[in-house]
Enzyme design. Structure first.
Site, PDB file in Angstrom:
ATOM      1  N   GLY A  68       0.777  -1.220   0.000  1.00 56.32           N
ATOM      2  CA  GLY A  68       0.000   0.000   0.000  1.00 56.32           C
ATOM      3  C   GLY A  68       0.814   1.278   0.000  1.00 56.32           C
ATOM      4  NE  ARG A 135       3.937   4.800  -9.434  1.00 56.32           N
ATOM      5  CZ  ARG A 135       3.804   3.837  -8.520  1.00 56.32           C
ATOM      6  NH1 ARG A 135       3.916   2.563  -8.868  1.00 56.32           N
ATOM      7  NH2 ARG A 135       3.540   4.136  -7.276  1.00 56.32           N
ATOM      8  CB  CYS A 262      13.863 -17.378   0.388  1.00 55.80           C
ATOM      9  SG  CYS A 262      12.860 -17.749  -1.068  1.00 55.80           S
ATOM     10  CG  ASP A 278       6.299  -6.908   0.181  1.00 58.57           C
ATOM     11  OD1 ASP A 278       5.268  -6.879   0.865  1.00 58.57           O
ATOM     12  OD2 ASP A 278       6.655  -5.965  -0.552  1.00 58.57           O
ATOM     13  CB  CYS A 318      18.717 -23.902 -13.967  1.00 64.21           C
ATOM     14  SG  CYS A 318      17.483 -22.602 -14.203  1.00 64.21           S
TER      15      CYS A 318
END
Length: 374
Positions: A68, A135, A262, A278, A318
């Protein structure tokens, strides 16, 4: 000595804009409660209690406010948060960062941000045409002019800031135009964030989402322009380039997912709920609540552990890649936008590194030499 980074969402998913590609609006819409509203002072105080009860003298804590739009929580919320932090921090050092769309910045906000040494990130997607395409405010109006006015305020108050550009498929078509915009406006610190497709869609469902080919084409030219500038003695910080140079120079990992792993994260929603990433603030990944539990108990919870070490299938492409040690498949959420998409054998990251790796290594070597003589 611990170095903690806490991301807080004091206004949850609430925002005064309606950006067409917003990943957090997409993620929040898939929770039972899409928005937890504005964080109360009581909740903020409890969160701070549980954080500082797990810190020791010499530790460092960074509070990064995101959304937000975090500024919707109001200046009084931030003033109280900083005041309460000062009461609790003991011999712990504290730093603050704010990521904002910048449309609410004014003199009062700038005075506060300057006083407490906030590092500010502003969202600015390049030129007016590119920025205003996606935006927009709640009435559908572009916000470029308002953001540029906010930039002038930050310059006036000498507040350090970086620019976050969402790298849409459209923006990625114009690397030279983007570079010229960066130089013309003296943007010293820029991060390009790959524009993501919604969680539950194929990449092709979202026309704005980046693709690996566009990623490669964009960064190949941006790097060429950056490298020419660097050789001429002019330096502009481009986050991915910086990260790769630091990785090649010292083995430093400065971004989550840079080498496919991570990193531990603490994402705190407005009600105190904590998530490990997030990109995945989903009900299934809720690890606890900092209004009720200690930071240590949440950090060591099974949800956090399972998320960080969850197995993700490695594409066959990969396994034979010479860049595996410095890539590891990349960020799992960004992989379809940066590396591999579906069954396609083309990897955008590999293509870019094929072009840039020798020059990156030369920059890294020069940096090591410079460090030896400092």
């Amino acid at each position: 000595m611990k170095n903690l980074s806490i991301m807080l969402k004091p206004a949850s998913s609430l925002c005064n804009l309606c950006c067409k590609y917003c990943f957090y609006a997409d993620v929040a819409s898939q929770r039972e409660i899409s928005s937890f509203g504005i964080m109360s002072e009581k909740a903020a105080h409890l969160v701070l209690d549980h954080i500082f009860s797990d810190t020791d003298a010499g530790d460092h804590v960074t509070f990064a406010f995101q959304g937000g739009e975090p500024m919707l929580a109001g200046l009084s919320f931030f003033e109280d948060f900083v005041a309460e932090t000062e009461k609790r921090k003991k011999q712990t050092s504290v730093a603050y960062a704010l990521q904002t769309n910048a449309t609410l910045l004014n003199e009062a906000w700038c005075s506060f941000l300057k006083k407490y040494n906030f590092l500010v990130g502003i969202s600015l997607d390049g030129t007016a045409e590119q920025h205003d395409t996606y935006r927009v405010d709640r009435d559908g109006h572009g916000t470029f002019k308002r953001v540029m006015e906010a930039k002038k305020l930050l310059d006036k108050y000498e507040i350090p800031y970086n620019v976050l550009m969402t790298l849409t498929n459209s923006l990625a078509r114009h690397p030279r135009q983007v570079w010229n915009f960066i130089k013309k406006n003296n943007l010293s610190f820029v991060q390009f964030t790959p524009c993501l497709a919604p969680l539950d869609s194929r990449n092709t469902d979202a026309v704005y989402a980046l693709t690996p080919r566009r990623f490669s084409q964009f960064y190949t030219e941006i790097f060429s322009l950056w490298f020419a500038d660097w050789k001429a003695g002019s330096y502009t910080s481009i986050k991915l380039i910086d990260d790769l140079v630091h990785l090649l120079s010292y083995g430093m990992i400065n971004s989550c997912g840079l080498t496919g792993k991570c990193s531990p994260q603490i994402i705190v929603e407005a009600d105190g709920s904590v998530y490990p990433c997030d990109f995945y603030t989903l009900d299934a990944h809720k690890a606890g609540n900092l209004c009720e539990e200690s930071l240590e108990s949440i950090y060591t919870s099974s949800v956090m552990t399972d998320f960080r070490y969850r197995k993700v299938e490695i594409p066959a492409h990969c396994k034979e890649c010479s860049y595996w040690k410095i890539c590891g498949g990349g960020c799992k959420r960004m992989r379809p936008q940066v590396c591999l998409q579906g069954d396609d054998s083309f990897c955008g990251y590999q293509s870019f590194l094929d072009f840039a790796i020798r020059d990156l290594q030369s920059v890294a070597l020069e940096q090591r030499r410079y460090s030896c003589y400092r």
